[in-house]
Write a protein that holds these residues in place. Structure first.
Motif, PDB file in Angstrom:
ATOM      1  N   LEU A  11       0.858  -1.127   0.187  1.00  0.00           N
ATOM      2  CA  LEU A  11       0.038  -0.016   0.038  1.00  0.00           C
ATOM      3  C   LEU A  11       0.906   1.261   0.004  1.00  0.00           C
ATOM      4  O   LEU A  11       1.766   1.355   0.672  1.00  0.00           O
ATOM      5  CB  LEU A  11      -0.890  -0.073   1.316  1.00  0.00           C
ATOM      6  CG  LEU A  11      -2.029  -1.075   1.454  1.00  0.00           C
ATOM      7  CD1 LEU A  11      -2.408  -1.076   2.850  1.00  0.00           C
ATOM      8  CD2 LEU A  11      -2.951  -0.929   0.645  1.00  0.00           C
ATOM      9  N   ILE A  12       0.559   2.296  -0.920  1.00  0.00           N
ATOM     10  CA  ILE A  12       1.179   3.444  -0.943  1.00  0.00           C
ATOM     11  C   ILE A  12       0.331   4.497  -0.897  1.00  0.00           C
ATOM     12  O   ILE A  12      -0.607   4.866  -1.725  1.00  0.00           O
ATOM     13  CB  ILE A  12       2.261   3.557  -1.945  1.00  0.00           C
ATOM     14  CG1 ILE A  12       3.167   2.406  -2.225  1.00  0.00           C
ATOM     15  CG2 ILE A  12       3.205   4.757  -2.039  1.00  0.00           C
ATOM     16  CD1 ILE A  12       4.111   2.609  -3.457  1.00  0.00           C
ATOM     17  N   ALA A  13       0.306   5.420   0.009  1.00  0.00           N
ATOM     18  CA  ALA A  13      -0.596   6.573   0.097  1.00  0.00           C
ATOM     19  C   ALA A  13       0.121   7.868  -0.400  1.00  0.00           C
ATOM     20  O   ALA A  13       1.242   8.213   0.254  1.00  0.00           O
ATOM     21  CB  ALA A  13      -1.062   6.942   1.553  1.00  0.00           C
ATOM     22  N   ASN A  41      -2.319   3.454  -3.838  1.00  0.00           N
ATOM     23  CA  ASN A  41      -1.933   2.510  -4.476  1.00  0.00           C
ATOM     24  C   ASN A  41      -2.099   1.296  -3.730  1.00  0.00           C
ATOM     25  O   ASN A  41      -1.561   1.031  -2.712  1.00  0.00           O
ATOM     26  CB  ASN A  41      -0.744   2.791  -4.952  1.00  0.00           C
ATOM     27  CG  ASN A  41       0.050   1.505  -6.018  1.00  0.00           C
ATOM     28  OD1 ASN A  41       1.266   1.069  -5.721  1.00  0.00           O
ATOM     29  ND2 ASN A  41      -0.705   1.021  -6.681  1.00  0.00           N
ATOM     30  N   VAL A  42      -2.692   0.182  -4.363  1.00  0.00           N
ATOM     31  CA  VAL A  42      -3.157  -0.952  -3.518  1.00  0.00           C
ATOM     32  C   VAL A  42      -2.621  -2.281  -4.545  1.00  0.00           C
ATOM     33  O   VAL A  42      -2.976  -2.215  -5.581  1.00  0.00           O
ATOM     34  CB  VAL A  42      -4.567  -1.155  -3.180  1.00  0.00           C
ATOM     35  CG1 VAL A  42      -4.522  -2.462  -2.368  1.00  0.00           C
ATOM     36  CG2 VAL A  42      -5.065  -0.225  -2.565  1.00  0.00           C
ATOM     37  N   ALA A  43      -1.526  -3.072  -3.913  1.00  0.00           N
ATOM     38  CA  ALA A  43      -0.966  -4.008  -4.971  1.00  0.00           C
ATOM     39  C   ALA A  43      -1.218  -5.561  -3.903  1.00  0.00           C
ATOM     40  O   ALA A  43      -0.634  -5.407  -3.006  1.00  0.00           O
ATOM     41  CB  ALA A  43       0.155  -4.056  -5.463  1.00  0.00           C
ATOM     42  N   LEU A  44      -2.299  -6.338  -4.771  1.00  0.00           N
ATOM     43  CA  LEU A  44      -2.370  -7.510  -3.750  1.00  0.00           C
ATOM     44  C   LEU A  44      -1.513  -8.769  -4.705  1.00  0.00           C
ATOM     45  O   LEU A  44      -1.696  -8.746  -5.853  1.00  0.00           O
ATOM     46  CB  LEU A  44      -4.039  -7.965  -3.870  1.00  0.00           C
ATOM     47  CG  LEU A  44      -4.833  -7.050  -3.026  1.00  0.00           C
ATOM     48  CD1 LEU A  44      -6.387  -7.549  -3.298  1.00  0.00           C
ATOM     49  CD2 LEU A  44      -4.413  -7.144  -1.746  1.00  0.00           C
ATOM     50  N   GLY A  80      -3.133   6.187  17.569  1.00  0.00           N
ATOM     51  CA  GLY A  80      -2.052   6.246  18.430  1.00  0.00           C
ATOM     52  C   GLY A  80      -1.593   4.643  18.819  1.00  0.00           C
ATOM     53  O   GLY A  80      -0.427   4.813  19.381  1.00  0.00           O
ATOM     54  N   ASP A  81      -2.189   3.699  18.070  1.00  0.00           N
ATOM     55  CA  ASP A  81      -1.722   2.375  18.467  1.00  0.00           C
ATOM     56  C   ASP A  81      -1.928   1.562  17.176  1.00  0.00           C
ATOM     57  O   ASP A  81      -1.004   0.625  16.736  1.00  0.00           O
ATOM     58  CB  ASP A  81      -2.554   1.717  19.472  1.00  0.00           C
ATOM     59  CG  ASP A  81      -2.327   0.302  19.824  1.00  0.00           C
ATOM     60  OD1 ASP A  81      -1.113   0.108  20.179  1.00  0.00           O
ATOM     61  OD2 ASP A  81      -2.934  -0.787  19.607  1.00  0.00           O
ATOM     62  N   CYS A  82      -2.728   1.898  16.273  1.00  0.00           N
ATOM     63  CA  CYS A  82      -3.078   0.855  15.167  1.00  0.00           C
ATOM     64  C   CYS A  82      -3.231   1.877  13.851  1.00  0.00           C
ATOM     65  O   CYS A  82      -3.938   2.891  14.092  1.00  0.00           O
ATOM     66  CB  CYS A  82      -4.347   0.124  15.256  1.00  0.00           C
ATOM     67  SG  CYS A  82      -4.716  -0.913  13.877  1.00  0.00           S
ATOM     68  N   LEU A  83      -2.608   1.512  12.832  1.00  0.00           N
ATOM     69  CA  LEU A  83      -3.098   2.190  11.744  1.00  0.00           C
ATOM     70  C   LEU A  83      -4.257   1.509  10.879  1.00  0.00           C
ATOM     71  O   LEU A  83      -3.989   0.158  10.673  1.00  0.00           O
ATOM     72  CB  LEU A  83      -1.916   2.431  10.655  1.00  0.00           C
ATOM     73  CG  LEU A  83      -1.934   3.009   9.418  1.00  0.00           C
ATOM     74  CD1 LEU A  83      -2.372   4.476   9.523  1.00  0.00           C
ATOM     75  CD2 LEU A  83      -0.993   2.928   8.489  1.00  0.00           C
ATOM     76  N   THR A  84      -5.279   1.883  10.615  1.00  0.00           N
ATOM     77  CA  THR A  84      -6.297   1.392  10.061  1.00  0.00           C
ATOM     78  C   THR A  84      -6.428   2.041   8.453  1.00  0.00           C
ATOM     79  O   THR A  84      -6.437   3.173   8.334  1.00  0.00           O
ATOM     80  CB  THR A  84      -7.702   1.467  10.698  1.00  0.00           C
ATOM     81  OG1 THR A  84      -7.653   0.618  12.015  1.00  0.00           O
ATOM     82  CG2 THR A  84      -8.810   0.919  10.194  1.00  0.00           C
ATOM     83  N   ILE A  85      -6.599   1.037   7.403  1.00  0.00           N
ATOM     84  CA  ILE A  85      -6.544   1.498   5.965  1.00  0.00           C
ATOM     85  C   ILE A  85      -7.996   0.777   5.552  1.00  0.00           C
ATOM     86  O   ILE A  85      -8.031  -0.540   5.515  1.00  0.00           O
ATOM     87  CB  ILE A  85      -5.663   1.086   5.221  1.00  0.00           C
ATOM     88  CG1 ILE A  85      -4.153   1.675   5.870  1.00  0.00           C
ATOM     89  CG2 ILE A  85      -5.774   1.554   3.779  1.00  0.00           C
ATOM     90  CD1 ILE A  85      -3.331   0.433   6.523  1.00  0.00           C
ATOM     91  N   ASP A  86      -9.175   1.671   5.383  1.00  0.00           N
ATOM     92  CA  ASP A  86     -10.078   1.130   4.904  1.00  0.00           C
ATOM     93  C   ASP A  86     -10.271   1.287   3.112  1.00  0.00           C
ATOM     94  O   ASP A  86      -9.979   2.533   2.799  1.00  0.00           O
ATOM     95  CB  ASP A  86     -11.346   2.009   5.208  1.00  0.00           C
ATOM     96  CG  ASP A  86     -11.432   1.491   6.716  1.00  0.00           C
ATOM     97  OD1 ASP A  86     -11.723   0.161   6.804  1.00  0.00           O
ATOM     98  OD2 ASP A  86     -11.848   2.397   7.558  1.00  0.00           O
ATOM     99  N   ILE A  87     -10.130   0.200   2.442  1.00  0.00           N
ATOM    100  CA  ILE A  87      -9.961   0.127   0.966  1.00  0.00           C
ATOM    101  C   ILE A  87     -11.396   0.048   0.391  1.00  0.00           C
ATOM    102  O   ILE A  87     -12.096  -0.824   0.561  1.00  0.00           O
ATOM    103  CB  ILE A  87      -8.869  -0.824   0.622  1.00  0.00           C
ATOM    104  CG1 ILE A  87      -7.765  -0.755   1.398  1.00  0.00           C
ATOM    105  CG2 ILE A  87      -8.705  -0.666  -0.935  1.00  0.00           C
ATOM    106  CD1 ILE A  87      -6.726  -1.887   1.188  1.00  0.00           C
TER     107      ILE A  87
END
Length: 287
Positions: A11-13, A41-44, A80-87
């Motif tokens: 993932l690249i923001a 950018n999302v690459a699976l 502050g603890d977790c990075l959440t990415i909703d795609i």
């Protein structure tokens, strides 16, 4: 990468996408607003379920703060603890959707940052060299957990003014350390190489730079190389484009067999008129 080695994701923001032909054309017209050229950018990488998406969004469709970055229907949030990415992205040219949630927990936050060029106009630093990741997607149907890496790049000028070619790699060591080689090359200049080990306790160690090992050229005939005392093997080719490649490499370091994510960027290829004309077919824009 998943713990079983069967799945991967990148993932690249982007704020002011360095690969964007629209941003390059806007700069030529003197319109240099990076917030008008954002993208996720999302690459699976998964057998039968591999997908790639990168849609650029104008400033009407993006917003960012210290805790969140909204890019169209997708967003990143830090608590502050977790990075959440909703795609919620759509691939092109085949319109397949990527939808779901990624969670990343840093095992150790790192304040390290270093300049990549002689003038300090380009900077790089891992925010969390070692992290845990949880992937839960509904489209495609994928659920897995694994280890991850999180870093940041920033620049005060276009990428073609600071770089020619680079080879970058990161590998996870047995003790939980992360090994990174950032190998930058340009004609008629001495190579600039960062050889670093990030320990589980957050310490940054400079290590001796191994010699160059040449790798086979890609399908698009990109020259690439890796730093290693021993010959390197390409385990899997993940991306192969006219200006960029990403692969999984098998190599040894200090007697330990490792698996590395490796990438090569050719800036002259990227900024060539032919490639710039091709990019909109893979990177659509929503103004």
């Amino acid at each position: 990468m998943s713990d079983d080695g069967q799945h991967g994701i990148t993932l690249i923001a982007f704020v002011g996408s360095v690969f964007s032909p629209y941003y390059a054309w806007a700069r030529q017209r003197g319109r240099m607003n990076p917030d008008n050229h954002c993208a996720l950018n999302v690459a699976l990488y998964s057998k039968g379920k591999g997908r790639w998406a990168m849609t650029e969004r104008g400033h009407r469709h993006s917003a960012r703060s210290a805790q969140a970055f909204i890019i169209g229907p997708s967003q990143l949030a830090w608590d502050g603890d977790c990075l959440t990415i909703d795609i919620n992205e759509v691939c092109v040219p085949l319109p397949r959707r990527i939808r779901g949630r990624i969670k990343l927990w840093p095992q150790q936050l790192c304040a390290f940052s270093t300049r990549l060029d002689a003038f300090g106009r380009h900077r790089w630093g891992p925010l969390a060299p070692a992290s845990r990741i949880e992937v839960e997607l509904s489209s495609p149907d994928l659920k897995w957990q694994g280890h991850a890496y999180l870093d940041s790049n920033e620049g005060d000028e276009p990428i073609d003014q600071g770089f020619h070619t680079w080879d970058w790699s990161r590998a996870r060591m047995r003790d939980g350390s992360t090994l990174v080689f950032y190998d930058m090359q340009a004609p008629h200049t001495q190579d600039r190489v960062l050889s670093l080990r990030f320990t589980p306790k957050g310490k940054v160690e400079t290590i001796d730079t191994p010699p160059v090992q040449r790798l086979p050229k890609t399908g698009w005939r990109i020259d690439r190389r890796m730093r290693s005392e021993q010959p390197v093997q390409v385990q899997e080719q993940l991306e192969d484009t006219p200006f960029y490649q990403r692969a999984l490499l098998q190599f040894d370091h200090a007697g330990e067999p490792l698996l590395a994510f490796h990438e090569t960027l050719s800036v002259p290829r990227l900024v060539s008129p032919v490639v710039q004309a091709m990019l909109p077919w893979r990177m659509p824009r929503r103004a």
